[in-house]
Design an enzyme around this catalytic site. Structure first.
Site, short mmCIF file in Angstrom:
data_model
loop_
_atom_site.label_atom_id
_atom_site.label_comp_id
_atom_site.label_asym_id
_atom_site.label_seq_id
_atom_site.Cartn_x
_atom_site.Cartn_y
_atom_site.Cartn_z
N GLY A 68 1.27 -1.18 0.39
CA GLY A 68 -0.24 -0.02 -0.05
C GLY A 68 0.49 1.24 0.01
O GLY A 68 2.16 1.34 0.23
N GLN A 73 2.95 9.28 1.27
CA GLN A 73 4.16 9.35 1.04
C GLN A 73 4.71 9.49 0.60
O GLN A 73 6.24 9.48 0.24
CB GLN A 73 4.17 7.56 1.31
CG GLN A 73 3.60 7.10 2.61
CD GLN A 73 3.17 5.72 2.79
OE1 GLN A 73 2.06 5.57 2.45
NE2 GLN A 73 4.39 4.90 3.07
N CYS A 126 6.65 -0.08 7.59
CA CYS A 126 5.81 0.81 7.17
C CYS A 126 6.63 1.86 5.99
O CYS A 126 8.13 2.00 6.63
CB CYS A 126 5.57 2.79 8.20
SG CYS A 126 4.58 3.36 6.50
N LEU A 127 6.50 1.99 4.56
CA LEU A 127 7.54 2.63 3.93
C LEU A 127 8.21 3.69 4.35
O LEU A 127 8.95 4.54 3.97
CB LEU A 127 7.36 2.55 2.41
CG LEU A 127 6.81 1.41 1.93
CD1 LEU A 127 6.18 1.17 0.21
CD2 LEU A 127 7.70 0.19 1.95
N HIS A 168 -4.25 1.70 7.73
CA HIS A 168 -2.61 1.68 7.72
C HIS A 168 -2.60 2.74 6.62
O HIS A 168 -1.96 4.13 7.70
CB HIS A 168 -1.34 0.64 6.89
CG HIS A 168 -0.97 1.62 7.43
ND1 HIS A 168 0.51 0.85 7.90
CD2 HIS A 168 0.10 1.83 6.41
CE1 HIS A 168 0.88 0.85 8.19
NE2 HIS A 168 1.96 1.76 6.60
N GLU A 169 -3.19 2.53 5.16
CA GLU A 169 -3.15 3.72 4.28
C GLU A 169 -4.51 4.50 4.82
O GLU A 169 -3.85 6.10 4.26
CB GLU A 169 -3.55 2.67 2.91
CG GLU A 169 -2.04 1.80 3.23
CD GLU A 169 -1.49 2.47 2.96
OE1 GLU A 169 -1.01 3.05 2.67
OE2 GLU A 169 0.13 1.51 3.00
N HIS A 172 -2.74 6.99 6.94
CA HIS A 172 -1.82 7.73 6.70
C HIS A 172 -2.37 9.41 6.37
O HIS A 172 -2.34 10.34 6.03
CB HIS A 172 -1.08 7.31 5.43
CG HIS A 172 -0.27 6.63 5.59
ND1 HIS A 172 1.11 7.67 6.34
CD2 HIS A 172 0.52 5.31 5.58
CE1 HIS A 172 2.18 6.44 6.81
NE2 HIS A 172 1.75 4.95 5.90
#
Length: 214
Positions: A68, A73, A126-127, A168-169, A172
Site C-alpha cells: 500500500g 508518502q 511502513c515504507l 494503515h493507508e 496516513h
C-alpha cells in the site's frame, strides 16, 4: 466532483514528481506532510494527470516493495491511496493473519469504521519508517467507504489482512503513522524480525519483550 482549476498547487507538485525518472521518492517520518490531514480529492488533478499519478504510485509501491502507498508518502497531501497484495506467504502465515491476495485498487477519500469488536495484533511496517516493525492491534473487520479513481462509490466490509492494509493507508491520510497505534515495547529492527520474530503470530515476541496482546 468540482472541475479542476487550470493549475492547482497540488497539480504542480504532481507534475514535478512525474517529471523525474523511476519510482517516486518516498517521504520518511519527520516530514510534516505525513502529519497533516490530507485534502479530500475534489478534482485538484485533471483525469489524465490523476491517471498518471496513480500509475506512478503503483510503480513506486511495487519497487519499494510494499502492499500500500498513500499520496502523502510521496509528498502529495491528497486523500488518495493505492493497495495491492499478492500475498505470497506460507499457508500458516496466510491462515494466521487472514492474508489473501488483493488486486490493485485505488482508494479516493476513503474512511473506515469498525464492524464488531474484534481486534487482531500483528507486526506491521511502513515504507515511511524504514528499517523497523512493531505490533499494532487493529480492528479485525471494518467497513470501507470512499470512491475509486473513476468516482465510483466504494462501500464494503473487509476483514483480516486486507482490513489492516485499509486502516494503515487510510490513517496516513489523516496524518497518523502506524507507530501512533503500536505497542512500542514490540518495536524491532528488520534484523531482529528476521532473526527472532518470523512466527506467524506475535505471541513469542509479546512474551519475550513484555507486552500484552488483545
Amino acid at each position: 466532483m468540482a472541475p479542476p482549476t487550470d493549475r492547482t498547487p497540488l497539480a504542480e507538485r504532481v507534475e514535478e514528481l512525474l517529471a523525474g525518472d523511476g519510482p517516486l521518492p518516498i517521504v520518511a517520518a519527520g516530514d510534516p506532510v505525513l502529519r497533516r490531514p490530507a485534502e479530500p480529492f475534489d478534482g485538484q488533478l485533471e483525469p489524465a494527470l490523476l491517471a498518471r499519478f496513480v500509475e506512478a504510485l503503483r510503480d513506486t509501491m511495487h519497487a519499494a516493495p510494499g502492499v500500500g502507498l498513500a499520496a502523502p508518502q510521496v509528498g502529495v497531501g491528497l486523500r488518495i491511496a493505492v493497495v495491492e497484495d499478492p500475498a505470497t506467504v506460507p499457508d500458516e502465515v496466510r491462515l494466521a493473519r487472514g492474508r489473501v491476495p488483493q488486486p490493485f485498487r485505488v482508494l479516493v477519500n476513503p474512511s473506515y469504521a469498525p464492524v464488531g469488536g474484534g481486534r487482531a495484533a500483528f507486526f506491521e511496517g511502513c515504507l515511511s519508517v524504514p528499517g523497523w516493525q512493531a505490533v499494532v492491534a487493529r480492528h479485525a473487520e471494518v467497513r470501507l467507504r470512499g470512491a475509486d479513481e473513476h468516482g465510483r462509490a466504494l462501500d464494503e466490509v473487509v476483514t483480516g489482512w486486507p482490513a489492516r492494509i485499509v486502516q494503515h493507508e487510510t490513517d496516513h491520510l489523516a496524518g497518523t503513522l502506524y507507530l501512533d497505534r503500536a505497542e512500542l515495547r514490540s518495536l524491532s529492527s528488520n534484523t531482529a524480525m528476521t532473526e527472532q520474530w518470523t512466527q506467524p503470530t506475535p505471541e513469542a515476541a509479546a512474551a519475550a519483550l513484555g507486552f500484552e496482546l488483545p
